[in-house]
Design an enzyme around this catalytic site. Structure first.
Site, PDB file in Angstrom:
ATOM      1  N   SER A 138      37.037  72.668  40.239  1.00 48.28           N
ATOM      2  CA  SER A 138      36.173  72.151  41.192  1.00 48.28           C
ATOM      3  C   SER A 138      36.029  70.652  40.848  1.00 48.28           C
ATOM      4  O   SER A 138      36.528  69.808  40.319  1.00 48.28           O
ATOM      5  CB  SER A 138      35.028  72.781  41.158  1.00 48.28           C
ATOM      6  OG  SER A 138      34.048  72.301  40.111  1.00 48.28           O
ATOM      7  N   LYS A 139      35.194  70.083  41.908  1.00 45.85           N
ATOM      8  CA  LYS A 139      35.162  68.756  42.045  1.00 45.85           C
ATOM      9  C   LYS A 139      34.582  68.084  40.529  1.00 45.85           C
ATOM     10  O   LYS A 139      34.848  66.893  40.216  1.00 45.85           O
ATOM     11  CB  LYS A 139      34.287  68.287  43.014  1.00 45.85           C
ATOM     12  CG  LYS A 139      34.631  68.015  44.348  1.00 45.85           C
ATOM     13  CD  LYS A 139      34.014  67.497  45.277  1.00 45.85           C
ATOM     14  CE  LYS A 139      34.271  67.804  46.725  1.00 45.85           C
ATOM     15  NZ  LYS A 139      33.369  67.953  47.842  1.00 45.85           N
TER      16      LYS A 139
END
Ligand code: GLU
Length: 464
Positions: A239-240
């Site tokens: 994820s980010k």
């Protein structure tokens, strides 16, 4: 054997991320390898969350990666009438029914079930209902009776079975009349003749339900291959938090598409000990049998290593074209500078990204050199006046800026000045580049050429 037909089916609710790109790549590779058809389908039935901006972002990323499709993009939002008709068909055949249970009732039932330790699934209240109240309803798919389980053999994960007692009557049409993902994906894959579905394993639980829908609609069930997901270095879903996950962010950071493609292919797929694969080699060698069953861990250092490999070995003319926008972003007009191919050749050994290469290349294009303060203090002193005069004289006399001729000129300069190579090269490096780190001095002189080089020495003579 019938022609292979695969598809990539992104939902346009955001950019194309690394995981999606890998799924698209696997589809693309198999289609190319087997002279099959690669369909691109935009799954935009969720009207609220789908945007044109996301569609464009996905198409741009696909193009940048070189994944051209044979059919599409096909938009689900243009196919609602067909989905409606299929829902009507299921209703007419008694394979689906209207469910009038309100969200509040459903929540209450779910809570009750949990309290009693039962699985919170729809209890079938409206299954046998024959009245037609004037109230909002959803349409549910009736779980076929008399069958205990659904089994399929996944081409990556192996045999998978789900017992029907785990399932309930799936909603196939929402209260607002829009169809749901599990229904439309089946209709589209079947109507588009898709015979192998390759997608992320986050959909693996949907597959048995979808198989039941294929059967209810009289369609042939395709093969399935569920690709394991990508994890961050901490083994949590990528994820980010782990850094950039958007494909185009990598373009902006100066990665080459072939590096990302090579990296994504190797993430979860292997072929002996080899690491470097061109697209042509991937098309030849890729196989689902060699895709691992467990999740791959994203390794940014390896991606960077591959990127520097492709920068070192790629076609310099193409790299020059790719580098140009990065220089333009810095306000540089490349038409006014030295030959871009020569610029690339001189920097490719040291740069790991195009962003780094653009930073390293900026001095070539400067109209006037801005010296690093420390370098100027140390190397551009009055006592250098004589050396600079010798440099001007000898370089002016140098017939051509080739490695050989420059070496000869330097031999003379060293002799006349009585200085060792480093004592000549380092001040000259500051003069030509503004700093003390750069490609070799002969490379810099050759790329800049005689006129620019002499102009820069004269500029330096003016500041001594
Ligand atoms: N549109 C779905 C997604 O983006 C993909 C569905 C599928 O491949 O079956 O997750």
């Amino acid at each position: 054997m019938s022609q292979l037909r695969v598809r990539f089916a992104p939902s346009p609710t955001g950019y194309l991320h690394i995981g999606g790109a890998r799924t698209a790549l696997f589809n693309y590779l198999l289609a190319k390898q087997q002279a099959g058809i690669f369909v691109l389908r935009i799954e935009d039935t969720d009207v609220e969350r789908s945007t044109q901006e996301s569609v464009d972002a996905i198409l741009d990323a696909m193009e940048w990666l070189g994944f051209s499709c044979d059919e599409g993009p096909i938009y689900q939002s243009e196919r609602f009438p067909m989905y409606k008709q299929k829902v009507q068909q299921l209703l007419a055949e008694g394979k689906a029914y209207k469910c009038y249970c309100s969200p509040e009732e459903l929540t209450a039932k779910r809570e009750q079930a949990m309290k009693e330790g039962r699985k919170p699934k729809y209890d079938g209240t409206c299954r046998e209902r024959s009245d037609q109240p004037d109230a909002p309803y959803v349409i549910r798919f009736r779980l076929p009776e008399g069958q205990e389980e659904t089994t399929f053999v996944d081409k990556i994960k192996g045999p998978i079975s789900v017992r029907h007692e785990e399932l309930d009557d799936l909603i196939i049409q929402r209260t607002d009349g829009t169809p749901t993902y599990n229904l439309v994906v089946v209709i589209d894959d079947a109507e588009m003749g898709i015979n192998l579905v390759i997608r992320g394993d986050d959909h693996i639980n949907n597959t048995p339900r979808q198989i039941l829908l294929y059967q209810a609609l009289g369609y042939q069930v395709p093969d399935f291959a569920h690709v394991p997901m990508i994890l961050g270095p901490d083994k949590k879903r990528l994820s980010k938090r782990h850094g950039a996950t958007s494909v185009m962010a990598y373009q902006e950071m100066g990665y080459l598409p072939e590096a990302l493609v090579n990296y994504l292919a190797r993430l979860g797929w292997s072929c002996g000990d080899e690491e470097i694969f061109s697209m042509a080699e991937l098309i030849e060698k890729f196989s689902l049998e060699n895709v691992g069953r467990s999740a791959g861990v994203f390794n940014p250092e390896k991606l960077l290593w591959l990127n520097s490999h492709y920068i070192k070995t790629g076609d310099a003319k193409r790299l020059a074209e790719l580098l140009t926008p990065f220089l333009e972003q810095k306000g540089i007009d490349v038409t006014k500078g030295p030959d871009m191919v020569a610029v690339v050749e001189s920097l490719r050994e040291r740069a790991t990204t195009l962003v780094e290469m653009a930073e390293g290349a900026a001095f070539y294009f400067a109209e006037e050199i801005v010296y690093e303060e420390k370098a100027q203090k140390k190397f551009l002193k009055a006592e250098q006046a004589e050396l600079f005069a010798t440099l001007v004289a000898e370089l002016e006399a140098c017939p051509e800026f080739t490695e050989e001729k420059l070496e000869a000129a330097f031999a003379v300069i060293m002799e006349k000045s009585g200085l060792k190579f480093g004592k000549v090269a380092q001040p000259l490096r500051v003069v030509l580049t503004g700093g003390t780190a750069s490609p070799s001095i002969y490379d810099v002189l050759q790329v800049l050429g005689k006129e620019r080089s002499l102009q820069r020495i004269r500029q330096a003579q003016g500041v001594l």
